[in-house]
Design an enzyme around this catalytic site. Structure first.
Site, PDB file in Angstrom:
ATOM      1  N   ASP A 103     -14.235 -53.903 -38.217  1.00  0.00           N
ATOM      2  CA  ASP A 103     -12.390 -54.890 -37.868  1.00  0.00           C
ATOM      3  C   ASP A 103     -11.787 -54.225 -39.318  1.00  0.00           C
ATOM      4  O   ASP A 103     -10.285 -53.691 -40.083  1.00  0.00           O
ATOM      5  CB  ASP A 103     -12.225 -56.094 -37.656  1.00  0.00           C
ATOM      6  N   GLU A 149       2.574 -57.923 -42.022  1.00  0.00           N
ATOM      7  CA  GLU A 149       1.552 -58.256 -43.261  1.00  0.00           C
ATOM      8  C   GLU A 149       0.048 -59.444 -42.210  1.00  0.00           C
ATOM      9  O   GLU A 149      -0.269 -59.230 -42.466  1.00  0.00           O
ATOM     10  CB  GLU A 149       2.284 -59.416 -44.276  1.00  0.00           C
ATOM     11  N   GLY A 154     -10.288 -68.799 -32.781  1.00  0.00           N
ATOM     12  CA  GLY A 154      -9.779 -68.140 -32.820  1.00  0.00           C
ATOM     13  C   GLY A 154      -9.660 -66.885 -34.033  1.00  0.00           C
ATOM     14  O   GLY A 154      -8.527 -66.329 -34.111  1.00  0.00           O
ATOM     15  N   PHE A 163       0.624 -62.805 -26.337  1.00  0.00           N
ATOM     16  CA  PHE A 163       0.914 -64.246 -26.378  1.00  0.00           C
ATOM     17  C   PHE A 163      -0.677 -64.505 -26.264  1.00  0.00           C
ATOM     18  O   PHE A 163      -1.564 -65.419 -25.455  1.00  0.00           O
ATOM     19  CB  PHE A 163       1.465 -64.593 -24.701  1.00  0.00           C
ATOM     20  N   GLU A 199     -11.965 -61.074 -32.802  1.00  0.00           N
ATOM     21  CA  GLU A 199     -11.010 -60.237 -32.094  1.00  0.00           C
ATOM     22  C   GLU A 199     -11.761 -60.489 -30.773  1.00  0.00           C
ATOM     23  O   GLU A 199     -12.267 -61.153 -30.393  1.00  0.00           O
ATOM     24  CB  GLU A 199     -12.315 -58.383 -32.347  1.00  0.00           C
ATOM     25  N   LYS A 203      -8.980 -52.323 -41.611  1.00  0.00           N
ATOM     26  CA  LYS A 203      -7.346 -52.872 -42.588  1.00  0.00           C
ATOM     27  C   LYS A 203      -8.111 -51.652 -44.449  1.00  0.00           C
ATOM     28  O   LYS A 203      -6.905 -52.206 -44.890  1.00  0.00           O
ATOM     29  CB  LYS A 203      -8.514 -54.085 -43.402  1.00  0.00           C
ATOM     30  N   GLY A 220      -6.894 -66.917 -37.991  1.00  0.00           N
ATOM     31  CA  GLY A 220      -6.855 -68.114 -37.741  1.00  0.00           C
ATOM     32  C   GLY A 220      -5.536 -68.105 -36.524  1.00  0.00           C
ATOM     33  O   GLY A 220      -4.234 -67.240 -37.133  1.00  0.00           O
ATOM     34  N   LYS A 245      -3.815 -54.350 -35.811  1.00  0.00           N
ATOM     35  CA  LYS A 245      -3.624 -53.337 -36.396  1.00  0.00           C
ATOM     36  C   LYS A 245      -3.421 -51.848 -36.138  1.00  0.00           C
ATOM     37  O   LYS A 245      -3.215 -50.784 -37.472  1.00  0.00           O
ATOM     38  CB  LYS A 245      -5.148 -53.764 -36.602  1.00  0.00           C
TER      39      LYS A 245
HETATM   40  N1  HSE Z   1     -10.952 -60.454 -35.943  1.00  0.00           N
HETATM   41  C1  HSE Z   1      -9.877 -61.057 -37.812  1.00  0.00           C
HETATM   42  C2  HSE Z   1     -11.096 -61.752 -38.400  1.00  0.00           C
HETATM   43  C3  HSE Z   1      -8.704 -61.458 -37.494  1.00  0.00           C
HETATM   44  O1  HSE Z   1     -11.868 -62.384 -38.792  1.00  0.00           O
HETATM   45  O2  HSE Z   1     -10.852 -61.566 -39.581  1.00  0.00           O
HETATM   46  C4  HSE Z   1      -7.279 -61.156 -38.294  1.00  0.00           C
HETATM   47  O3  HSE Z   1      -8.307 -59.764 -38.664  1.00  0.00           O
END
Ligand code: HSE
Length: 343
Positions: free
Chosen positions: A221, A150, A207, A8, A210, A225, A318, A126
């Protein structure tokens, strides 16, 4: 549709906020009535009510510092999250806890618990997809369930749905783009004269970053992906060791100024083919379409055999942008019509 939500933080709260503000519209437009019956976090255990937890009380509790402040209706508190997932009647597990790209845990065990007890899984996390995609898909298929993710790449911008559904039938030779919102935001702000530390602090406040932002700035990160894209597009399992990764921490204000004077800019570019993956800062001309992708916006270009290049540009991070990814996956599962409603 009864949802169990694990995590959360920014993303889980984003989903709750969307469901609160759009609940009536979702019912009217899609006949879709999602109800969060449970929320679990590692720090504050679990909350459950079969008629749904109160979204305004959940969001108020988060504002006050955590779910221990939840003052709405609630029947049960349990600190064993896998056991709670197994024994709580629900249709979908929504996994929005903190990403761990080393082990994928504990989220992968949460996904297993859900798929073994007749629950679909939707992830923004992820780790489980980057590391255990094939196993989770197999478990889902075996049980007649769906795993959607997604939100793991480019937040709610439908990069995966585009590649896996809309472009089905094309061969995708390569995916290349800007896949991290935090670093793109930092590089954009630095181009406008802001120092690195202030830009990173802003990305955290908004926001985008990570929980541990070194995952963003060191390139991991974006590399995570790429593991997800490799699995989803090519059915290939890469490990992080096999991706060549350089982050943005070595880029100085002087580098950025030198690029600007040459009508160029720095972007953290991620690229994956069936054989190779890389993440690295690259100096590109301002005439390159990727140069115009600024702030937390991301972009991806799929090189296909039948359509040529297909490029998607949109939010990469976001609260509402990633909360929406979860909503889109939930609507997709609702539209499949195989919610089992066994309780
Ligand atoms: N921390 C990641 C970014 C969040 O900045 O892209 C989305 O995956």
């Amino acid at each position: 549709v009864k949802l169990l939500l694990v995590g959360f933080g920014v993303v889980g709260q984003g989903l709750a906020e969307i469901l609160m503000t759009k609940g009536a519209a979702l019912r009217a437009q899609y006949g879709f009535n999602p109800v969060i019956v449970g929320v679990g976090t590692r720090s504050h255990g679990t909350l459950y009510h079969p008629d749904g937890l109160e979204l305004d009380a959940l969001l108020a509790a988060a504002q006050q510092g955590g779910l221990q402040h939840y003052a709405g209706r609630c029947l049960q508190k349990d600190n064993d999250i896998p056991n709670w997932i197994r024994t709580t009647p629900a249709d979908v597990l929504v996994e929005a806890s903190i990403t761990n790209l080393q082990t994928g845990q504990p989220a992968t065990d949460y996904c297993r618990a859900a798929l073994e007890t007749d629950k679909h899984v939707v992830l923004a996390n992820k780790g489980p997809i980057a590391l255990h995609y094939a196993e989770l898909q197999k478990l889902a298929r075996y049980n007649g369930l769906t795993v959607r993710f997604e939100g793991t790449v480019m937040a709610g911008t439908p990069s995966l749905t585009l590649a896996m559904e809309a472009l089905a039938g094309c061969t995708i030779h390569e995916a290349r783009g800007i896949l991290n919102g935090t670093t793109n935001f930092i590089l954009t702000q630095m181009t406008q004269g802001m120092d690195y530390a202030t830009a990173l602090a802003q990305a955290q406040q908004l926001g985008y970053a990570e929980a541990d932002p070194t995952a963003d700035v060191d390139g991991w990160d974006a590399a995570g992906k790429l593991l997800i894209l490799a699995a989803a597009l090519y059915g290939k399992k890469f490990t992080l060791d096999e991706i060549s990764v350089t982050g943005i921490t070595g880029i100085t204000p002087a580098d950025i100024e030198a690029a600007r004077q040459a009508n160029e800019c720095y972007k953290l570019i991620a690229r994956i083919t069936p054989d190779f993956g890389s993440v690295s800062p690259q100096r590109i001309p301002l005439s390159d379409p990727l140069a115009a992708v600024s702030g937390a916006t991301n972009a991806i270009t799929y090189k296909t055999d039948l359509l040529g290049d297909v490029t998607l540009v949109g939010a990469g991070a976001g609260r509402l942008q990633t909360g929406f990814a979860l909503l889109a996956d939930l609507i997709a599962i609702h539209r499949q019509g195989n919610i089992k409603a066994f309780y």
